[in-house]
Structure formats: C-alpha cells, structure tokens
Design an enzyme around this catalytic site. Structure first.
Site, PDB file in Angstrom:
ATOM      1  N   SER A  25       0.837  -1.197   0.000  1.00 24.25           N
ATOM      2  CA  SER A  25       0.000   0.000   0.000  1.00 24.25           C
ATOM      3  C   SER A  25       0.871   1.245   0.000  1.00 24.25           C
ATOM      4  CB  SER A  25      -0.927  -0.009   1.213  1.00 24.25           C
ATOM      5  OG  SER A  25      -0.167  -0.030   2.404  1.00 24.25           O
ATOM      6  N   CYS A  26       0.277   2.345  -0.414  1.00 24.65           N
ATOM      7  CA  CYS A  26       1.012   3.610  -0.450  1.00 24.65           C
ATOM      8  C   CYS A  26       1.402   4.016   0.970  1.00 24.65           C
ATOM      9  CB  CYS A  26       0.158   4.696  -1.102  1.00 24.65           C
ATOM     10  SG  CYS A  26       0.033   4.439  -2.881  1.00 24.65           S
ATOM     11  N   PRO A  27       2.572   4.563   1.145  1.00 21.87           N
ATOM     12  CA  PRO A  27       3.490   5.130   0.149  1.00 21.87           C
ATOM     13  C   PRO A  27       4.581   4.172  -0.315  1.00 21.87           C
ATOM     14  CG  PRO A  27       4.282   5.753   2.296  1.00 21.87           C
ATOM     15  CD  PRO A  27       3.025   4.908   2.512  1.00 21.87           C
TER      16      PRO A  27
ATOM     17  N   CYS B 233      -1.779  -0.757  -6.036  1.00 23.44           N
ATOM     18  CA  CYS B 233      -2.355   0.251  -5.143  1.00 23.44           C
ATOM     19  C   CYS B 233      -2.888   1.393  -6.015  1.00 23.44           C
ATOM     20  CB  CYS B 233      -1.292   0.773  -4.175  1.00 23.44           C
ATOM     21  SG  CYS B 233      -1.869   2.128  -3.141  1.00 23.44           S
TER      22      CYS B 233
ATOM     23  N   GLN C  73      -3.608   4.446  -5.579  1.00 22.12           N
ATOM     24  CA  GLN C  73      -2.939   5.741  -5.420  1.00 22.12           C
ATOM     25  C   GLN C  73      -1.613   5.784  -6.173  1.00 22.12           C
ATOM     26  OE1 GLN C  73      -3.015   5.421  -1.202  1.00 22.12           O
ATOM     27  NE2 GLN C  73      -4.524   7.054  -0.972  1.00 22.12           N
TER      28      GLN C  73
END
Length: 83
Positions: A21-23, A48, A50
């Site tokens: 997942s981000c970041p 992800c 984002q």
C-alpha cells in the site's frame, strides 16, 4: 504516456510491488532507481490505486522520465527512464 497492450518496451529492471500500500510503491521505486544507470528503464508493477498518481509524479519530481504507463485490470505498469 499510455502504451498499447501489444507495445514492447525493453526494460533493464523490474520492481513488483503488488500487495504494497502507499506510500511503499513510491518509496521502493525511488530506491530501485538508485540501482540503475542513467538511461536505463525500470518497469514498476503495482496494484495500489494511489500509485497511478504517486509513482509517476514522484519519479518526475526527482528528474526521471515516465515514458509509459499501462493499466490491466487492477494492475498498474510504469516504465521509468532513469536520468
């Protein structure tokens, strides 16, 4: 910037960050770029949502060139030329 599904890009390295997942996709991409010489192409594979914005923006902000992006279902592909 988007590529055709049949277009071939010769890559010098691949970073698969699916499941992160981000970041983290963005951070791992910047780390992987450090291991490649100028002019080399890094393929980044992520899922992800984002990342579709964060990875190309971060690479560009750090002076690298995003030569192509591609989305296949929920999988994102980025092709970044190291500066």
């Amino acid at each position: 910037m988007d590529r055709n599904k049949n277009e071939q890009i010769l890559v010098d390295g691949t970073l698969d960050v699916r499941g992160e997942s981000c970041p983290y996709p963005e951070l791992y991409t910047l780390d992987a770029i450090k291991n490649l010489e100028s002019g080399k192409i890094l393929e980044v594979i992520a899922d992800c949502p984002q990342s579709f914005i964060n990875v190309p923006e971060s690479a560009t902000r750090h002076g690298h060139k995003v030569i192509s992006t591609f989305k296949d279902g929920s999988t994102l592909y980025f092709y970044i030329q190291v500066s």
